[in-house]
Design a protein around this motif. Sequence first.
Motif, PDB file in Angstrom:
ATOM      1  N   ARG A   1      72.625 -36.898  26.501  1.00 53.83           N
ATOM      2  CA  ARG A   1      72.781 -36.376  25.151  1.00 53.83           C
ATOM      3  C   ARG A   1      73.929 -35.372  25.121  1.00 53.83           C
ATOM      4  O   ARG A   1      74.225 -34.693  26.100  1.00 53.83           O
ATOM      5  N   PHE A   2      74.536 -35.255  23.957  1.00 56.18           N
ATOM      6  CA  PHE A   2      75.656 -34.347  23.765  1.00 56.18           C
ATOM      7  C   PHE A   2      75.260 -32.912  24.067  1.00 56.18           C
ATOM      8  O   PHE A   2      76.030 -32.148  24.670  1.00 56.18           O
ATOM      9  N   ASP A   3      74.043 -32.518  23.661  1.00 54.72           N
ATOM     10  CA  ASP A   3      73.643 -31.124  23.838  1.00 54.72           C
ATOM     11  C   ASP A   3      73.272 -30.782  25.279  1.00 54.72           C
ATOM     12  O   ASP A   3      72.919 -29.647  25.589  1.00 54.72           O
ATOM     13  N   GLU A   4      73.378 -31.767  26.164  1.00 55.42           N
ATOM     14  CA  GLU A   4      73.157 -31.521  27.586  1.00 55.42           C
ATOM     15  C   GLU A   4      74.472 -31.460  28.371  1.00 55.42           C
ATOM     16  O   GLU A   4      74.485 -31.153  29.556  1.00 55.42           O
ATOM     17  N   MET A   5      75.581 -31.755  27.703  1.00 53.99           N
ATOM     18  CA  MET A   5      76.869 -31.844  28.388  1.00 53.99           C
ATOM     19  C   MET A   5      77.467 -30.471  28.655  1.00 53.99           C
ATOM     20  O   MET A   5      77.277 -29.533  27.881  1.00 53.99           O
ATOM     21  N   SER A   6      78.219 -30.383  29.747  1.00 53.46           N
ATOM     22  CA  SER A   6      78.858 -29.123  30.129  1.00 53.46           C
ATOM     23  C   SER A   6      80.323 -29.114  29.694  1.00 53.46           C
ATOM     24  O   SER A   6      80.947 -30.159  29.482  1.00 53.46           O
ATOM     25  N   VAL A   7      80.872 -27.927  29.612  1.00 56.98           N
ATOM     26  CA  VAL A   7      82.288 -27.774  29.288  1.00 56.98           C
ATOM     27  C   VAL A   7      83.145 -28.407  30.380  1.00 56.98           C
ATOM     28  O   VAL A   7      84.173 -29.030  30.096  1.00 56.98           O
ATOM     29  N   ASP A   8      82.720 -28.267  31.641  1.00 48.67           N
ATOM     30  CA  ASP A   8      83.483 -28.864  32.739  1.00 48.67           C
ATOM     31  C   ASP A   8      83.568 -30.375  32.590  1.00 48.67           C
ATOM     32  O   ASP A   8      84.609 -30.982  32.864  1.00 48.67           O
ATOM     33  N   ARG A   9      82.477 -30.991  32.172  1.00 47.38           N
ATOM     34  CA  ARG A   9      82.485 -32.429  31.943  1.00 47.38           C
ATOM     35  C   ARG A   9      83.495 -32.790  30.850  1.00 47.38           C
ATOM     36  O   ARG A   9      84.296 -33.718  31.009  1.00 47.38           O
ATOM     37  N   TRP A  10      83.443 -32.076  29.732  1.00 48.35           N
ATOM     38  CA  TRP A  10      84.369 -32.359  28.628  1.00 48.35           C
ATOM     39  C   TRP A  10      85.816 -32.218  29.076  1.00 48.35           C
ATOM     40  O   TRP A  10      86.663 -33.055  28.767  1.00 48.35           O
ATOM     41  N   ARG A  11      86.104 -31.135  29.802  1.00 51.22           N
ATOM     42  CA  ARG A  11      87.476 -30.910  30.262  1.00 51.22           C
ATOM     43  C   ARG A  11      87.939 -32.053  31.168  1.00 51.22           C
ATOM     44  O   ARG A  11      89.075 -32.523  31.068  1.00 51.22           O
ATOM     45  N   ASP A  12      87.076 -32.505  32.050  1.00 50.88           N
ATOM     46  CA  ASP A  12      87.418 -33.574  32.982  1.00 50.88           C
ATOM     47  C   ASP A  12      87.751 -34.862  32.236  1.00 50.88           C
ATOM     48  O   ASP A  12      88.783 -35.504  32.478  1.00 50.88           O
ATOM     49  N   VAL A  13      86.886 -35.238  31.302  1.00 41.58           N
ATOM     50  CA  VAL A  13      87.088 -36.482  30.569  1.00 41.58           C
ATOM     51  C   VAL A  13      88.331 -36.408  29.684  1.00 41.58           C
ATOM     52  O   VAL A  13      89.119 -37.361  29.619  1.00 41.58           O
ATOM     53  N   PHE A  14      88.533 -35.284  29.012  1.00 36.73           N
ATOM     54  CA  PHE A  14      89.705 -35.162  28.142  1.00 36.73           C
ATOM     55  C   PHE A  14      91.003 -35.075  28.947  1.00 36.73           C
ATOM     56  O   PHE A  14      92.040 -35.591  28.515  1.00 36.73           O
ATOM     57  N   GLU A  15      90.965 -34.436  30.111  1.00 32.74           N
ATOM     58  CA  GLU A  15      92.174 -34.331  30.936  1.00 32.74           C
ATOM     59  C   GLU A  15      92.691 -35.712  31.328  1.00 32.74           C
ATOM     60  O   GLU A  15      93.880 -35.994  31.249  1.00 32.74           O
ATOM     61  N   VAL A  16      91.794 -36.589  31.763  1.00 35.72           N
ATOM     62  CA  VAL A  16      92.216 -37.926  32.197  1.00 35.72           C
ATOM     63  C   VAL A  16      92.477 -38.843  31.005  1.00 35.72           C
ATOM     64  O   VAL A  16      93.537 -39.462  30.893  1.00 35.72           O
ATOM     65  N   ASN A  17      91.510 -38.934  30.109  1.00 35.06           N
ATOM     66  CA  ASN A  17      91.579 -39.947  29.048  1.00 35.06           C
ATOM     67  C   ASN A  17      92.579 -39.630  27.946  1.00 35.06           C
ATOM     68  O   ASN A  17      93.139 -40.543  27.339  1.00 35.06           O
ATOM     69  N   VAL A  18      92.792 -38.354  27.677  1.00 40.16           N
ATOM     70  CA  VAL A  18      93.712 -37.970  26.595  1.00 40.16           C
ATOM     71  C   VAL A  18      95.020 -37.404  27.157  1.00 40.16           C
ATOM     72  O   VAL A  18      96.092 -37.965  26.919  1.00 40.16           O
ATOM     73  N   ILE A  19      94.928 -36.314  27.901  1.00 40.88           N
ATOM     74  CA  ILE A  19      96.152 -35.712  28.439  1.00 40.88           C
ATOM     75  C   ILE A  19      96.879 -36.708  29.332  1.00 40.88           C
ATOM     76  O   ILE A  19      98.116 -36.840  29.272  1.00 40.88           O
TER      77      ILE A  19
END
Length: 247
Positions: A95-113
């Motif tokens: 669930r979204f409310d279980e996700m960590s900031v580190d997870r978000w940063r990791d996914v956005f760094e690879v998939n977007v940046i």
Amino acid sequence: MRDVIIVTGGSRGIGAATCVRAAEAGYSVLVNYVSDTDAAADVVEQCRSVGADAAAIRGDVSDEASVVAMFDAAEVMGPLRVLVNNAGILHPQMRFDEMSVDRWRDVFEVNVIGAFLCAREAARRMSTVHGGRGGSIVNVSSAASYLGSPGEYVDYAATKAAIDTMTIGLGRELANEGVRVNAVRPGVVRTQIHASGGEPGRAERVATGVPMQRPGEPAEVAATILWLASDAASYVTATTVDCSGGR
């Protein structure tokens, strides 16, 4: 010299199928990968088996220096004609409310940046504004960008929505500079990425909700990518093509 295609995340799944399809179409193929040297070497051998020049280069697309080095290596092989922005990651379903900031940063760094960095370097080399002779960028998005992946990968879905928007904006920005920018949105496809999310058999489970009642195959997505990259799609840009079995 043959035209060169760079495929990021080219050692498995859709990326690997795209490399082989590109080799069959006559491209010289640069296979980008991040960790699995043996898998990348196998893809290179498959490309060479059909007579194509092929090489593998290790590099994290979220690292600027690695991306620049990859594009420099492509220039040694020949004139860059196509970039396939395929590299992407996801984390275990939750669930979204279980996700960590580190997870978000990791996914956005690879998939977007990562996708942005690669597209920038491709534009710098292919755009007529920079002395290039044109080319094509094909971004690999996902049906998740419009489905949202609730309860599983809302973060991953959001990164793919960013890719959709980048495709529109960059496609229009480069439209008069000889560079076409498009995207393909695969639906549920039978690849190893589902194991990364903790459910190796997810493709078969989700396929019950697909109008065609089956998962897609990497080769089917690869065929769509190569069409978008080819002169057959010469008047197509800033466009996203769904390859999702009707889902």
